[in-house]
Design a protein around this motif. Structure first.
Motif, PDB file in Angstrom:
ATOM      1  N   GLU A   1      21.813 -28.994  16.403  1.00 29.00           N
ATOM      2  CA  GLU A   1      20.719 -28.851  17.362  1.00 29.00           C
ATOM      3  C   GLU A   1      21.253 -28.686  18.784  1.00 29.00           C
ATOM      4  N   LEU A   2      22.329 -29.385  19.106  1.00 27.90           N
ATOM      5  CA  LEU A   2      22.914 -29.252  20.440  1.00 27.90           C
ATOM      6  C   LEU A   2      23.445 -27.842  20.669  1.00 27.90           C
ATOM      7  N   ALA A   3      24.109 -27.263  19.671  1.00 27.91           N
ATOM      8  CA  ALA A   3      24.646 -25.904  19.820  1.00 27.91           C
ATOM      9  C   ALA A   3      23.541 -24.918  20.172  1.00 27.91           C
ATOM     10  N   ALA A   4      22.400 -25.025  19.478  1.00 27.60           N
ATOM     11  CA  ALA A   4      21.276 -24.129  19.758  1.00 27.60           C
ATOM     12  C   ALA A   4      20.680 -24.393  21.137  1.00 27.60           C
ATOM     13  N   GLU A   5      20.549 -25.659  21.509  1.00 22.12           N
ATOM     14  CA  GLU A   5      19.956 -26.015  22.794  1.00 22.12           C
ATOM     15  C   GLU A   5      20.800 -25.505  23.964  1.00 22.12           C
ATOM     16  N   LEU A   6      22.122 -25.506  23.807  1.00 18.02           N
ATOM     17  CA  LEU A   6      22.989 -25.036  24.891  1.00 18.02           C
ATOM     18  C   LEU A   6      22.759 -23.551  25.169  1.00 18.02           C
ATOM     19  N   TYR A   7      22.587 -22.760  24.120  1.00 18.11           N
ATOM     20  CA  TYR A   7      22.311 -21.333  24.321  1.00 18.11           C
ATOM     21  C   TYR A   7      20.937 -21.131  24.952  1.00 18.11           C
ATOM     22  N   GLN A   8      19.974 -21.973  24.561  1.00 13.77           N
ATOM     23  CA  GLN A   8      18.658 -21.882  25.191  1.00 13.77           C
ATOM     24  C   GLN A   8      18.761 -22.194  26.685  1.00 13.77           C
ATOM     25  N   ALA A   9      19.580 -23.191  27.038  1.00 18.64           N
ATOM     26  CA  ALA A   9      19.745 -23.550  28.447  1.00 18.64           C
ATOM     27  C   ALA A   9      20.359 -22.399  29.246  1.00 18.64           C
TER      28      ALA A   9
ATOM     29  N   SER B   1      15.801 -28.596  14.427  1.00 17.34           N
ATOM     30  CA  SER B   1      15.298 -27.653  15.421  1.00 17.34           C
ATOM     31  C   SER B   1      16.458 -26.900  16.053  1.00 17.34           C
ATOM     32  N   LEU B   2      16.384 -25.583  15.995  1.00 18.42           N
ATOM     33  CA  LEU B   2      17.383 -24.746  16.646  1.00 18.42           C
ATOM     34  C   LEU B   2      16.777 -24.105  17.894  1.00 18.42           C
TER      35      LEU B   2
END
Length: 444
Positions: A195-203, A377-378
């Motif tokens: 989930e963190l990997a996906a959130e970083l790209y969203q950021a 959640s991605l």
């Protein structure tokens, strides 16, 4: 009046204190005390959103002091450092302020019944360099720290790759000829790491939308490192495969069957070679606090308290343990109950029922874990997971909007347990308004 002391205000501990306060404290049937080393509570599964900036702790954090006054329990700030079972006393370490100045001396807290709910942290597997060189997501403070470091690193990146700072003239560099990328390595591809990997790209996408110069989706490179043969090893191969595909489409480099051997300031030495990283996040495994093994309780190799089906610590009559800090293997099961928020929620409910039963001199009930499935959640890219039908013991795979709504409902259920229906409605409505009027990314 019975004195019930709960140590740890995480998902399980706070829900337990709330239930006991409403059922016992409100009517003077017991004195309920919650002890935590922090002033506020934040639901731990949200920490990856704190890192990315998609969640503001100032809006979502719950003040223990305010919550306790509304729910008929007493809050004391402190850290457990010792236990005298004969005297039925807890020992709290001296309390220091944010300047490191001692404000309270060592304290002794009497109890009739004690509940340990202090949670667990990521497992460094004895590697001392993890603490020195890696960020961890075991608390809101750590998540906030990494969030600011993340923002600062991209501010540096923008400045370094935008030589012409005249606001009237666009930068000449393009995403294709940037001098470098920001590389983040995440060790551990369980739910938190994925989930963190996906959130970083969203950021990063949000930073680009805010007009920060020379920031693009391709400015970030994420390495997701996992010792097992696939990411999300606790879920089905189908869910794991879809999650891997989604992450790889966003740019994540997945390295399975990869063991981390050494950690340095800006690199990882792995079984597959050296990996350069600007920032390193350690999200591998779990272990309970080591001092639990020094309290005279039965613990396992990762310091979790071994408990009976009644949630009492083995060999004890007045000490319970719930959540990630304990270990319980149901009869006939091959593995212990997993350290998840849903398990902590179920344990908190039964522990409350059993403590109420003790006060009312009724028999204790035994714990039965119901696995309702797992959702991941991605970010905006995809939400997926599997649900378990307990009636027919069959797992159903879900994704898309249904999975997203179910995932969002998990946190809402936690809020409902803490606030009750009426107050929860206003909190939910307030959060909808906040999303409409505030930026989608916290930039401070």
């Amino acid at each position: 009046m019975k004195k019930i002391v709960i140590v740890g205000g995480g998902a399980g501990g706070l829900e337990l204190a709330t239930r006991l306060g409403q059922k016992l404290g409100k009517y003077g049937l017991a004195e309920v005390t919650l002890i935590d080393r922090n002033r506020t509570h934040l639901w731990k599964p949200l920490l990856h959103e704190v890192v990315s900036g998609s969640l503001d702790t100032g809006l979502e954090a719950i003040s223990y002091r305010a919550h306790s006054s509304e729910n008929h329990y007493y809050f004391r700030m402190g850290s457990l450092c010792g236990l005298d079972k004969e005297k039925r006393q807890l020992i709290l370490a001296p309390l220091e302020d944010h300047h490191g100045k001692q404000i309270l001396q060592q304290r002794f807290i009497d109890y009739d019944y004690l509940v340990l709910a202090i949670g667990a942290s990521s497992n460094d597997f004895g590697n001392a360099s993890v603490h020195e060189h890696c960020y961890r997501l075991d608390s809101a403070q750590e998540a906030e720290d990494f969030h600011l470091t993340f923002l600062n690193r991209f501010m540096q990146y923008s400045e370094e790759n935008c030589l012409n700072m005249d606001p009237e003239t666009p930068c000449e560099n393009t995403s294709e000829d940037l001098s470098d990328t920001v590389t983040i390595s995440i060790v551990g591809a369980g739910a938190t790491g994925v989930e963190l990997a996906a959130e970083l790209y969203q950021a990063v996408d949000q930073l680009e939308r805010f007009g920060i110069r020379e920031i693009h989706h391709s400015s970030l490179e994420v390495n997701l490192i996992e010792a097992a043969d696939r990411i999300l090893p606790a879920l089905s191969e189908s869910v794991s495969g879809k999650a891997a595909q989604t992450l790889e489409e966003q740019g994540v480099k997945i390295l399975c069957n990869t063991m981390v051997q050494e950690v340095h300031a800006n690199s990882l030495q792995t079984s597959s070679g050296e990996i350069h990283s600007d920032l390193i996040v350690w999200a591998a495994g779990i272990k309970a606090a080591e001092f639990l093994s020094r309290l005279g309780l039965q613990t396992n190799r990762i310091h979790q308290v071994e408990i009976e089906a009644t949630l009492l610590a083995k060999g004890e009559e007045r000490i319970f343990a719930i959540g990630d800090c304990c270990s319980f293997t149901p009869e006939g099961a091959q593995r212990p109950v997993p350290p998840t928020a849903q398990a902590a929620h179920q344990m908190a409910k039964l522990c409350a029922d059993n403590l109420i039963a003790i006060v009312k001199r009724k028999p204790l009930q035994t714990f039965e874990y119901y696995d309702h499935g797992t959702l991941v959640s991605l970010g905006p890219f995809k939400t997926l997971g599997q649900l378990l039908n307990q009636m027919i013991k069959r797992k159903w795979q879900v994704e898309g909007k249904l999975a997203y709504w179910l995932y969002a409902s998990l946190y809402r259920q936690h809020q409902l347990a803490l606030y009750g229906g009426r107050k929860f409605f206003w909190i939910w409505l307030s959060s909808l308004l906040e999303k409409r009027i505030k930026p989608k990314l916290k930039l401070y």
